[in-house]
Design a protein around this motif. Structure first.
Motif, PDB file in Angstrom:
ATOM      1  N   GLN A 111      50.728 101.529  76.369  1.00  0.00           N
ATOM      2  CA  GLN A 111      50.174 101.786  75.044  1.00  0.00           C
ATOM      3  C   GLN A 111      50.085 103.278  74.766  1.00  0.00           C
ATOM      4  O   GLN A 111      50.428 103.745  73.674  1.00  0.00           O
ATOM      5  CB  GLN A 111      48.790 101.147  74.921  1.00  0.00           C
ATOM      6  N   HIS A 112      49.644 104.042  75.761  1.00  0.00           N
ATOM      7  CA  HIS A 112      49.542 105.491  75.590  1.00  0.00           C
ATOM      8  C   HIS A 112      50.920 106.115  75.394  1.00  0.00           C
ATOM      9  O   HIS A 112      51.091 107.016  74.570  1.00  0.00           O
ATOM     10  CB  HIS A 112      48.853 106.104  76.808  1.00  0.00           C
ATOM     11  N   THR A 113      51.894 105.624  76.139  1.00  0.00           N
ATOM     12  CA  THR A 113      53.258 106.146  76.016  1.00  0.00           C
ATOM     13  C   THR A 113      53.816 105.892  74.618  1.00  0.00           C
ATOM     14  O   THR A 113      54.405 106.782  73.999  1.00  0.00           O
ATOM     15  CB  THR A 113      54.174 105.501  77.064  1.00  0.00           C
ATOM     16  N   PHE A 114      53.625 104.670  74.109  1.00  0.00           N
ATOM     17  CA  PHE A 114      54.108 104.355  72.761  1.00  0.00           C
ATOM     18  C   PHE A 114      53.364 105.162  71.699  1.00  0.00           C
ATOM     19  O   PHE A 114      53.939 105.552  70.681  1.00  0.00           O
ATOM     20  CB  PHE A 114      53.960 102.855  72.476  1.00  0.00           C
ATOM     21  N   LYS A 115      52.078 105.388  71.934  1.00  0.00           N
ATOM     22  CA  LYS A 115      51.287 106.169  70.989  1.00  0.00           C
ATOM     23  C   LYS A 115      51.806 107.598  70.901  1.00  0.00           C
ATOM     24  O   LYS A 115      51.915 108.181  69.815  1.00  0.00           O
ATOM     25  CB  LYS A 115      49.816 106.159  71.415  1.00  0.00           C
TER      26      LYS A 115
END
Length: 207
Positions: A111-115
């Protein structure tokens, strides 16, 4: 952006390692008291258990194997050679930590990577370009579907006839275009000559 992802990954690995380190030490101590120091146990059996949990490094490596790889050999070894109640520990560990915690850590990292990726200017521009290109391709195919005569122009009869087909209606709906009032839509697209060219069709629907 990359530093943020690396930081989260480092913290996740540190947490994972700390938890497994603690559990590995506990298992090693329990086996030390209940098994390795038991004089009734034969030496070959103790050596077999020692290969997995006899030292700090062996216990830690075994915990990583149990959590992330093949937990079956360790489970059957302790159940067959020590006590069958070890099976309960393995089931609880795999369900509670192996599935829940690992999946949470993985989900947070992804999720952090996509954000971070969504904030990247170049990625955002490329996504918009791809979406715009795909939309134009859909409009081009839709025009060819409605233009039954193939002359590059859509007459009012062609337009009304095409909208009688459910597939064409669904196509318009997928493009978020309201065609509930067919004459009004045609008049909006037509420049007054009674026919809709491909340029008029694409520009009008985009608006």
């Amino acid at each position: 952006a990359i530093k943020g992802s690396v930081k989260i990954l480092a913290w996740a690995l540190a947490l994972l390692g700390l938890i497994q380190l603690t559990i590995g030490l506990v298992i090693g101590q329990v086996l030390q008291v209940t098994y390795f120091e038991d004089e009734t146990k034969t030496t070959p059996m103790q050596h077999e258990i020692y290969k997995y949990f006899g030292t700090f490094s062996r216990s830690l490596l075994s915990m990583f194997e149990i959590t992330l790889a093949n937990w079956g050999p360790s489970c059957w070894l302790l159940m067959n050679k020590v006590d069958t109640s070890w099976g309960i520990f393995f089931i609880v560990w795999r369900c509670g930590f192996g599935f829940a915690v690992i999946q949470v850590i993985t989900s947070v990292f992804i999720q952090h990577t996509f954000k971070i990726a969504s904030r990247d200017e170049q990625i955002m521009i490329k996504e918009k370009e791809n979406a715009s290109f795909a939309y134009l391709m859909h409009l081009d195919r839709l025009f060819s579907k409605v233009d039954k005569s193939g002359d590059g122009l859509i007459s009012r009869d062609e337009f009304e006839d095409a909208l009688k087909h459910p597939r064409v209606k669904h196509w318009f709906a997928a493009l978020d275009i309201d065609i509930s009032d067919v004459p009004a839509v045609f008049n909006m697209l037509d420049d007054g000559d009674g026919n809709i060219s491909k340029q008029e069709f694409i520009v009008g629907l985009k608006k």
